[in-house]
Scaffold this motif. Structure first.
Motif, PDB file in Angstrom:
ATOM      1  N   LYS A  26       0.809  -1.227   0.000  1.00 29.91           N
ATOM      2  CA  LYS A  26       0.000   0.000   0.000  1.00 29.91           C
ATOM      3  C   LYS A  26       0.842   1.276   0.000  1.00 29.91           C
ATOM      4  O   LYS A  26       0.562   2.204  -0.757  1.00 29.91           O
ATOM      5  CB  LYS A  26      -0.988  -0.007   1.160  1.00 29.91           C
ATOM      6  N   LEU A  27       1.847   1.336   0.846  1.00 27.19           N
ATOM      7  CA  LEU A  27       2.665   2.553   0.888  1.00 27.19           C
ATOM      8  C   LEU A  27       3.462   2.729  -0.396  1.00 27.19           C
ATOM      9  O   LEU A  27       3.680   3.862  -0.850  1.00 27.19           O
ATOM     10  CB  LEU A  27       3.580   2.546   2.108  1.00 27.19           C
ATOM     11  N   LEU A  28       3.875   1.630  -1.015  1.00 25.00           N
ATOM     12  CA  LEU A  28       4.583   1.728  -2.294  1.00 25.00           C
ATOM     13  C   LEU A  28       3.654   2.240  -3.395  1.00 25.00           C
ATOM     14  O   LEU A  28       4.062   3.037  -4.246  1.00 25.00           O
ATOM     15  CB  LEU A  28       5.175   0.370  -2.677  1.00 25.00           C
ATOM     16  N   ILE A  29       2.414   1.795  -3.371  1.00 25.14           N
ATOM     17  CA  ILE A  29       1.419   2.283  -4.342  1.00 25.14           C
ATOM     18  C   ILE A  29       1.190   3.776  -4.135  1.00 25.14           C
ATOM     19  O   ILE A  29       1.189   4.561  -5.094  1.00 25.14           O
ATOM     20  CB  ILE A  29       0.095   1.495  -4.216  1.00 25.14           C
ATOM     21  N   LEU A  30       1.011   4.178  -2.881  1.00 29.85           N
ATOM     22  CA  LEU A  30       0.802   5.602  -2.593  1.00 29.85           C
ATOM     23  C   LEU A  30       2.010   6.437  -3.006  1.00 29.85           C
ATOM     24  O   LEU A  30       1.853   7.534  -3.547  1.00 29.85           O
ATOM     25  CB  LEU A  30       0.490   5.797  -1.107  1.00 29.85           C
ATOM     26  N   PHE A  31       3.194   5.916  -2.759  1.00 31.86           N
ATOM     27  CA  PHE A  31       4.407   6.631  -3.169  1.00 31.86           C
ATOM     28  C   PHE A  31       4.432   6.821  -4.682  1.00 31.86           C
ATOM     29  O   PHE A  31       4.721   7.914  -5.177  1.00 31.86           O
ATOM     30  CB  PHE A  31       5.652   5.878  -2.700  1.00 31.86           C
ATOM     31  N   SER A  32       4.096   5.780  -5.419  1.00 35.12           N
ATOM     32  CA  SER A  32       4.075   5.867  -6.878  1.00 35.12           C
ATOM     33  C   SER A  32       3.043   6.896  -7.346  1.00 35.12           C
ATOM     34  O   SER A  32       3.318   7.702  -8.232  1.00 35.12           O
ATOM     35  CB  SER A  32       3.766   4.491  -7.476  1.00 35.12           C
ATOM     36  N   LEU A  33       1.871   6.875  -6.729  1.00 33.93           N
ATOM     37  CA  LEU A  33       0.810   7.803  -7.135  1.00 33.93           C
ATOM     38  C   LEU A  33       1.090   9.236  -6.693  1.00 33.93           C
ATOM     39  O   LEU A  33       0.509  10.170  -7.242  1.00 33.93           O
ATOM     40  CB  LEU A  33      -0.542   7.342  -6.580  1.00 33.93           C
ATOM     41  N   SER A  34       1.973   9.417  -5.717  1.00 32.61           N
ATOM     42  CA  SER A  34       2.259  10.777  -5.259  1.00 32.61           C
ATOM     43  C   SER A  34       2.985  11.588  -6.328  1.00 32.61           C
ATOM     44  O   SER A  34       2.955  12.816  -6.313  1.00 32.61           O
ATOM     45  CB  SER A  34       3.071  10.748  -3.963  1.00 32.61           C
ATOM     46  N   GLU A  35       3.616  10.898  -7.273  1.00 36.23           N
ATOM     47  CA  GLU A  35       4.301  11.595  -8.372  1.00 36.23           C
ATOM     48  C   GLU A  35       3.317  12.106  -9.409  1.00 36.23           C
ATOM     49  O   GLU A  35       3.459  13.204  -9.908  1.00 36.23           O
ATOM     50  CB  GLU A  35       5.301  10.645  -9.033  1.00 36.23           C
ATOM     51  N   SER A  36       2.325  11.262  -9.749  1.00 31.48           N
ATOM     52  CA  SER A  36       1.314  11.639 -10.739  1.00 31.48           C
ATOM     53  C   SER A  36       0.258  10.537 -10.808  1.00 31.48           C
ATOM     54  O   SER A  36       0.525   9.403 -10.419  1.00 31.48           O
ATOM     55  CB  SER A  36       1.954  11.812 -12.119  1.00 31.48           C
ATOM     56  N   PRO A  37      -0.940  10.870 -11.324  1.00 31.41           N
ATOM     57  CA  PRO A  37      -1.955   9.837 -11.532  1.00 31.41           C
ATOM     58  C   PRO A  37      -1.441   8.789 -12.522  1.00 31.41           C
ATOM     59  O   PRO A  37      -0.643   9.105 -13.411  1.00 31.41           O
ATOM     60  CB  PRO A  37      -3.138  10.611 -12.119  1.00 31.41           C
ATOM     61  N   LYS A  38      -1.921   7.558 -12.354  1.00 27.67           N
ATOM     62  CA  LYS A  38      -1.434   6.480 -13.212  1.00 27.67           C
ATOM     63  C   LYS A  38      -2.551   5.502 -13.544  1.00 27.67           C
ATOM     64  O   LYS A  38      -3.505   5.352 -12.785  1.00 27.67           O
ATOM     65  CB  LYS A  38      -0.307   5.721 -12.515  1.00 27.67           C
ATOM     66  N   ARG A  39      -2.371   4.851 -14.676  1.00 29.04           N
ATOM     67  CA  ARG A  39      -3.254   3.760 -15.044  1.00 29.04           C
ATOM     68  C   ARG A  39      -2.754   2.487 -14.370  1.00 29.04           C
ATOM     69  O   ARG A  39      -1.634   2.422 -13.864  1.00 29.04           O
ATOM     70  CB  ARG A  39      -3.302   3.627 -16.557  1.00 29.04           C
ATOM     71  N   PHE A  40      -3.599   1.467 -14.372  1.00 31.75           N
ATOM     72  CA  PHE A  40      -3.316   0.220 -13.669  1.00 31.75           C
ATOM     73  C   PHE A  40      -1.980  -0.389 -14.090  1.00 31.75           C
ATOM     74  O   PHE A  40      -1.151  -0.733 -13.245  1.00 31.75           O
ATOM     75  CB  PHE A  40      -4.466  -0.776 -13.921  1.00 31.75           C
ATOM     76  N   LYS A  41      -1.759  -0.523 -15.389  1.00 33.47           N
ATOM     77  CA  LYS A  41      -0.526  -1.163 -15.867  1.00 33.47           C
ATOM     78  C   LYS A  41       0.717  -0.335 -15.539  1.00 33.47           C
ATOM     79  O   LYS A  41       1.788  -0.894 -15.299  1.00 33.47           O
ATOM     80  CB  LYS A  41      -0.598  -1.450 -17.376  1.00 33.47           C
ATOM     81  N   GLN A  42       0.584   0.979 -15.521  1.00 36.99           N
ATOM     82  CA  GLN A  42       1.705   1.829 -15.118  1.00 36.99           C
ATOM     83  C   GLN A  42       2.080   1.534 -13.663  1.00 36.99           C
ATOM     84  O   GLN A  42       3.255   1.411 -13.333  1.00 36.99           O
ATOM     85  CB  GLN A  42       1.344   3.311 -15.242  1.00 36.99           C
ATOM     86  N   LEU A  43       1.070   1.429 -12.822  1.00 39.96           N
ATOM     87  CA  LEU A  43       1.312   1.101 -11.414  1.00 39.96           C
ATOM     88  C   LEU A  43       1.950  -0.277 -11.278  1.00 39.96           C
ATOM     89  O   LEU A  43       2.891  -0.453 -10.512  1.00 39.96           O
ATOM     90  CB  LEU A  43       0.006   1.122 -10.624  1.00 39.96           C
ATOM     91  N   ALA A  44       1.434  -1.240 -12.028  1.00 40.42           N
ATOM     92  CA  ALA A  44       1.965  -2.606 -11.957  1.00 40.42           C
ATOM     93  C   ALA A  44       3.448  -2.636 -12.321  1.00 40.42           C
ATOM     94  O   ALA A  44       4.223  -3.384 -11.727  1.00 40.42           O
ATOM     95  CB  ALA A  44       1.160  -3.530 -12.863  1.00 40.42           C
ATOM     96  N   ARG A  45       3.847  -1.811 -13.286  1.00 44.96           N
ATOM     97  CA  ARG A  45       5.260  -1.748 -13.680  1.00 44.96           C
ATOM     98  C   ARG A  45       6.112  -1.069 -12.611  1.00 44.96           C
ATOM     99  O   ARG A  45       7.222  -1.490 -12.336  1.00 44.96           O
ATOM    100  CB  ARG A  45       5.416  -1.010 -15.009  1.00 44.96           C
ATOM    101  N   GLU A  46       5.592   0.004 -12.033  1.00 46.87           N
ATOM    102  CA  GLU A  46       6.370   0.771 -11.062  1.00 46.87           C
ATOM    103  C   GLU A  46       6.510   0.065  -9.719  1.00 46.87           C
ATOM    104  O   GLU A  46       7.536   0.183  -9.065  1.00 46.87           O
ATOM    105  CB  GLU A  46       5.750   2.152 -10.848  1.00 46.87           C
TER     106      GLU A  46
END
Length: 112
Positions: A26-46
């Motif tokens: 969860k915190l890794l997902i939030l960290f990734s989204l804190s940079e910019s909005p993302k689509r599902f596959k972008q999140l999965a890659r990051e």
């Protein structure tokens, strides 16, 4: 120094916070989204190592806790984008402190 004295209200608030951000991702997902909005596959890659099933479950949980916003755009096919909410951004200092603690922990325990 923690000076709570085992206060039941403090214990409850810590429990609530841990339930909202518990787990490995969860915190890794939030960290990734804190940079910019993302689509599902972008999140999965990051968020390296997370499965699509787990990412989907974690996003639903984060959305239920009002930490993430799911927006469906009127396109064909529909585009779904995830963004961090202001409530999610309120964890910024927690994530930053975890980063610094993780660096110190790695140095102390792993010696790297």
């Amino acid at each position: 120094m923690l000076t709570t004295g085992g206060c039941p209200k403090t214990m409850l608030s810590i429990k609530d916070a841990l339930e909202a951000v518990e787990g490995r991702w969860k915190l890794l997902i939030l960290f990734s989204l804190s940079e910019s909005p993302k689509r599902f596959k972008q999140l999965a890659r990051e968020v390296s190592g997370i499965t699509d099933k787990t990412l989907s479950r974690e996003l639903k949980n984060l959305e239920a806790n009002k930490l993430v916003l799911r927006q469906v755009h009127d396109t064909f096919p529909p585009t779904v984008e995830y963004s961090i909410t202001p409530h999610g951004m309120s964890l910024e200092k927690v994530i930053e402190e975890l980063h610094y603690w993780g660096l110190a922990h790695r140095k102390e325990v792993i010696r790297q």
